[in-house]
Design a protein around this motif. Sequence first.
Motif, short mmCIF file in Angstrom:
data_model
loop_
_atom_site.label_atom_id
_atom_site.label_comp_id
_atom_site.label_asym_id
_atom_site.label_seq_id
_atom_site.Cartn_x
_atom_site.Cartn_y
_atom_site.Cartn_z
N ILE A 77 0.84 -1.21 0.00
CA ILE A 77 0.00 0.00 0.00
C ILE A 77 0.87 1.25 0.00
N LEU A 78 1.95 1.24 0.79
CA LEU A 78 2.87 2.38 0.78
C LEU A 78 3.46 2.57 -0.61
N HIS A 79 3.86 1.48 -1.26
CA HIS A 79 4.44 1.57 -2.61
C HIS A 79 3.41 2.15 -3.57
N ALA A 80 2.15 1.71 -3.44
CA ALA A 80 1.11 2.19 -4.35
C ALA A 80 0.83 3.68 -4.14
N ILE A 81 0.77 4.13 -2.88
CA ILE A 81 0.55 5.55 -2.61
C ILE A 81 1.71 6.38 -3.12
N CYS A 82 2.94 5.91 -2.92
CA CYS A 82 4.12 6.63 -3.43
C CYS A 82 4.06 6.72 -4.96
N SER A 83 3.57 5.67 -5.60
CA SER A 83 3.44 5.70 -7.06
C SER A 83 2.43 6.76 -7.49
N VAL A 84 1.31 6.87 -6.74
CA VAL A 84 0.33 7.91 -7.04
C VAL A 84 0.94 9.29 -6.89
N LEU A 85 1.66 9.51 -5.77
CA LEU A 85 2.28 10.82 -5.53
C LEU A 85 3.31 11.14 -6.61
N GLU A 86 4.09 10.15 -7.01
CA GLU A 86 5.12 10.37 -8.02
C GLU A 86 4.50 10.71 -9.37
N GLN A 87 3.54 9.91 -9.81
CA GLN A 87 2.98 10.11 -11.15
C GLN A 87 2.12 11.37 -11.24
N TRP A 88 1.38 11.70 -10.19
CA TRP A 88 0.56 12.90 -10.23
C TRP A 88 1.43 14.16 -10.13
N SER A 89 2.51 14.10 -9.38
CA SER A 89 3.43 15.25 -9.31
C SER A 89 4.11 15.47 -10.66
N LYS A 90 4.52 14.37 -11.30
CA LYS A 90 5.11 14.50 -12.64
C LYS A 90 4.07 15.03 -13.64
N GLU A 133 14.25 -2.02 1.78
CA GLU A 133 14.79 -1.51 0.52
C GLU A 133 13.68 -1.07 -0.44
N GLU A 134 12.63 -1.88 -0.58
CA GLU A 134 11.54 -1.54 -1.50
C GLU A 134 10.83 -0.27 -1.07
N ASP A 135 10.66 -0.10 0.26
CA ASP A 135 10.02 1.12 0.76
C ASP A 135 10.87 2.34 0.45
N LYS A 136 12.18 2.23 0.65
CA LYS A 136 13.08 3.36 0.38
C LYS A 136 13.01 3.77 -1.09
N GLN A 137 13.00 2.78 -1.97
CA GLN A 137 12.96 3.09 -3.40
C GLN A 137 11.66 3.79 -3.77
N HIS A 169 22.28 11.52 0.06
CA HIS A 169 22.70 10.63 1.15
C HIS A 169 22.23 9.20 0.92
N GLN A 170 21.17 9.04 0.11
CA GLN A 170 20.63 7.69 -0.13
C GLN A 170 21.59 6.82 -0.94
N TYR A 171 22.58 7.41 -1.58
CA TYR A 171 23.60 6.60 -2.26
C TYR A 171 24.29 5.65 -1.27
N ARG A 172 24.33 6.05 0.00
CA ARG A 172 24.96 5.22 1.03
C ARG A 172 23.98 4.26 1.70
N GLU A 173 22.68 4.50 1.48
CA GLU A 173 21.67 3.76 2.24
C GLU A 173 21.03 2.63 1.45
N VAL A 174 20.90 2.77 0.15
CA VAL A 174 20.18 1.76 -0.64
C VAL A 174 21.16 0.88 -1.41
N ARG A 175 20.71 -0.31 -1.72
CA ARG A 175 21.57 -1.23 -2.46
C ARG A 175 21.58 -0.89 -3.94
#
Length: 512
Positions: A77-90, A133-137, A169-175
């Motif tokens: 659900i978090l991934h889906a909401i983030c997708s909505v926020l990303e696509q609508w902002s774009k 990791e998936e949440d961060k992305q 900073h996320q360059y150090r945090e995500v795989r």
Amino acid sequence: VKTAASDVLVALARSHFHFVMSELQSHLKAMGKVPDETVLLTLGKMARSYALRCIPFLGMTLLALRTMLSRVGSGQILHAICSVLEQWSKGVNTYFCNRDQCPFPRKGVAQFCEAIYPVFRYVVANWLDCKEEEDKQAVLGAVAAMMGVLLHEEQHQEHAWEQLLWLLHQYREVRDTSQVTKSLGYVLEMLEGVQTPIPRGTALAISTAVHHQLSDVTKEPGPAHKAVLSRCIVLQARMCPEETVVFLHSQLSGGSKAGRVAALGLLAALARSDAPAMREKLPQVVEAVRSVCNDPSAQVRRAVLEFIRELLSSGSQSCWAWDVVGHIFIEFSRTSGRLVAGGLFAWETQEDGALRALCMDILGSLDVSLRGMTKLLWPRLLQYVVPAQYSGMLLPLSHCLRALVERRERAGCKEEEEEPDAVDSQEQGRSPSECCWVWLGVVAAAPYASGERAVAALQLLQALHSTIHKALGAAWVTEIPLLLQYLEGKVWVERERLEGREGGQENAASQR
């Protein structure tokens, strides 16, 4: 099944947009619960496919999302909401670039920022420290897209700059750091569009982060990721060229070998850029690269050659301050010289062989039709025909000189579109010397194991027939083609014989 159902709804919206959107909004506004994942996925896809048609529904969509954010944990659900926020902002940024195409009344930047900022503030306060990791992305993509909108409003830019540093900073945090780079590139594109200057400290942080990704030998990015990283530096250089060039120059003078190679690659990307700001900085870039052209590392010298390739293919006249063509021959001679010096016991390293092959490839692929190339190349290439240490370059050299001769003949030696002071006036009309004629004749008659050099020498002699004495020119035009036919046929037969021998050896080995 959910994905298929979502795709059907998006396809249906092509002809029944308002019906599908109204149905999705009714599910989104259902009180007391988070909507089904399919509803959220479809909303994100709707904004991606019909960005401008979604704009009138932006306010109600974000308002409905705000009421449920506190009830969302990690997971799908978090991934889906983030997708909505990303696509609508774009979608909002797409609207900024295409307002004239929208039939509904125009909306100002402040209205969009007013709708997005509360959601952005909640996400920043509560979701940036997620562990999975998936949440961060997912959060990365949403934050970057919302930043792209908020950067249009001056009062929100300070918050956006803060989150840009978090993004780095996320360059150090995500795989998987490719998503970080993708988000960084998107933000930089938006910055260029709003023409907002990047703070000096932020520009340095961006350069440092991108350069580190390219020079980290423990986790080398793939070709696609490298291209996006280079694109980020080019975008930044368009907005703050001085800071970017100074940083890369510092990595050439004081960095590690991997750091110098990465910096040269980024400088090559800047040489390809057609932005006016970078064109002005090219002489400074060329001087920076020139300072490491004699580096002891083969990897660094290879990166210098690749930079020269990009510089020559860009058609820039900034290379005239440094004889980059001469450097190609110097590098070829340097690697060949070590082989000759070893005599019978010489051992060719793989690096030396690769450098020589690269020199030949760069020379053979030069585009002589670019503005200024005839005057740049003609006087310089002629001086490399005779010296024996460059005989291995005769094939690409012959090809390039023949192309130049054809271009000069078509233009009648008057290329008015080029700069009159491109080269020294004494060099502009330079013709092949007697030594050149003699050397080409010797090469054409020499009993090489392969006749390819002899063919190249004869082809060049044929192309230069107009500069020969008139008493010989007519005979030259008729005799050389006959010799070429003989040699080319001989080369082809010899090549078939060698290939047949190799094939026979392989068959014999397999039978044994």
